[in-house]
Design an enzyme around this catalytic site. Structure first.
Site, PDB file in Angstrom:
ATOM      1  N   LYS A  52      -6.873  -8.914  -2.104  1.00 34.51           N
ATOM      2  CA  LYS A  52      -6.125  -7.582  -2.479  1.00 34.51           C
ATOM      3  C   LYS A  52      -5.312  -7.109  -1.308  1.00 34.51           C
ATOM      4  O   LYS A  52      -4.191  -6.500  -1.340  1.00 34.51           O
ATOM      5  CB  LYS A  52      -6.989  -6.489  -3.283  1.00 34.51           C
ATOM      6  CG  LYS A  52      -7.380  -6.916  -4.485  1.00 34.51           C
ATOM      7  CD  LYS A  52      -8.528  -6.270  -5.192  1.00 34.51           C
ATOM      8  CE  LYS A  52      -8.787  -6.926  -6.415  1.00 34.51           C
ATOM      9  NZ  LYS A  52      -9.847  -6.414  -7.083  1.00 34.51           N
ATOM     10  N   GLN A  96     -14.190  -2.168  -5.750  1.00 31.95           N
ATOM     11  CA  GLN A  96     -14.349  -3.541  -6.274  1.00 31.95           C
ATOM     12  C   GLN A  96     -15.891  -3.663  -6.893  1.00 31.95           C
ATOM     13  O   GLN A  96     -16.966  -2.918  -6.607  1.00 31.95           O
ATOM     14  CB  GLN A  96     -14.544  -4.303  -5.092  1.00 31.95           C
ATOM     15  CG  GLN A  96     -14.782  -5.864  -5.490  1.00 31.95           C
ATOM     16  CD  GLN A  96     -13.336  -6.289  -6.138  1.00 31.95           C
ATOM     17  OE1 GLN A  96     -12.361  -6.224  -5.701  1.00 31.95           O
ATOM     18  NE2 GLN A  96     -13.706  -6.980  -7.336  1.00 31.95           N
ATOM     19  N   ASP A 119      -6.787   0.513 -11.169  1.00 32.86           N
ATOM     20  CA  ASP A 119      -7.578  -0.596 -11.979  1.00 32.86           C
ATOM     21  C   ASP A 119      -7.288  -0.203 -13.483  1.00 32.86           C
ATOM     22  O   ASP A 119      -7.466  -1.233 -14.379  1.00 32.86           O
ATOM     23  CB  ASP A 119      -8.881  -0.528 -11.733  1.00 32.86           C
ATOM     24  CG  ASP A 119      -9.363  -1.717 -10.728  1.00 32.86           C
ATOM     25  OD1 ASP A 119      -8.374  -2.764 -10.703  1.00 32.86           O
ATOM     26  OD2 ASP A 119     -10.434  -1.787 -10.117  1.00 32.86           O
TER      27      ASP A 119
END
Ligand code: NDP
Length: 279
Positions: A52, A96, A119
């Site tokens: 990422k 994460q 997200d």
């Protein structure tokens, strides 16, 4: 001859477009910035986080990295998120997953401001998606829509069967396909006559986490098959939820694993980071 949908190439094209957008934003003094929080040292998480950060660098998004110890308390993590919520420089926040078992993932997701929820996991984002309001969309399903559209595969009016009903793939995928005017069926582990249900599909999207589960018996002749699964086979080789070799002669288009849906997920995350500046 089946069309192999090239997720790597489509992802590359979208990243070029995103790079142009960040350059435009920078001309106006706006720099998209993503805060990435990793808790502990799960090796898979480290790989995802690094990928990422690399994608951010490629596209011109600033990434701010927070690597927190495995034994951090839930309250300490939540307070870090609140601090980032209040930081005007930070446009997107990503924690994460998975998190250590003493921390509630639901609570963490709910603490991220919906304006920074790149997200697309926050209940507000999910609710907005459901009722058709503008908000962040979960990256993997958003990537599947891009793959279909950019491969010239029509969605409106098609029978779509989604195999899997998780919060991050199956359910948002169903809403997105509905938004694109497909007729949608969601199948899962309790579905009766699964093969018959799957065989209805013009577009069959498989996200169950079972290596090479889906064989030709589940596929209507000429269907499009999208394989979201990422698994290891008996030899440790990467494979999807679809038995690619078994179905290839029966489909009109299919995504490979690797190189299909996988590359799209981070690309759509980058897209959400850029959208975050305009929310
Ligand atoms: P989950 O384990 O959260 O959900 C699996 C779903 O599949 C459940 O709804 C389950 O049904 C259903 N299911 C499991 N076994 C069967 C079966 N035999 N028949 C019918 N339905 C079944 O998985 P995720 O959605 O998180 O992930 C699915 C796959 O996609 C995984 O391989 C994962 O690695 C991959 N993935 C890939 C991403 C990418 O970037 N390409 C991103 C996210 C995930 P029930 O609800 O009844 O239990």
């Amino acid at each position: 001859m089946a069309k192999i949908i090239d997720g790597k190439e489509i992802s590359r094209i979208i990243r070029e477009e995103l790079k142009e957008k960040t350059e435009e934003l920078k001309k106006n003094g706006i720099i998209p910035a993503l805060a990435v929080i990793q808790v502990g040292d799960n090796p898979a998480s480290t790989v995802y986080v690094n990928n990422k950060k690399k994608a951010c660098a490629e596209i011109g998004i600033e990434s701010l990295s927070f690597h927190l110890p495995e034994d951090i308390s839930e309250e300490e993590l939540l307070s870090k998120i609140r601090e980032l919520n209040d930081d005007p420089k930070v446009k997107g926040i990503l924690v994460q997953l998975p998190l250590p078992s003493h921390i509630s993932e639901d609570l963490v997701i709910e603490t991220i401001s919906p304006e920074k929820d790149v997200d697309g996991f926050h209940p507000v984002s999910v609710g907005k998606l459901l009722i058709g309001q503008k908000g962040f969309v979960s990256c993997t399903p958003a990537g599947v829509i891009e793959l279909l559209k950019r491969s010239g595969i029509g969605i409106a009016g098609k029978e779509c069967v989604i195999l899997g009903r998780s919060n991050i793939v199956g359910k948002p995928m169903a809403v997105l396909m509905l938004r694109e005017n497909a007729t949608v069926t969601v199948a899962h582990s309790k579905t009766a006559d699964l093969k018959e249900v799957c065989k209805r599909a013009d577009i069959l999207i498989v996200a169950i986490g079972k290596p090479k589960f889906l064989t030709a018996e589940y596929v209507k002749e000429g269907a499009t098959v999208i394989d979201v699964g990422i698994n290891r086979d008996e030899n440790g080789k990467l494979c999807g939820d679809v038995d690619f070799q078994d179905v290839i002669d029966h489909v009109s288009a299919i995504t490979p694993v690797p190189g299909g849906v996988g590359p799209m997920t981070i690309t759509m995350l980058m897209n959400n980071c850029i959208e975050a500046v305009s929310l």
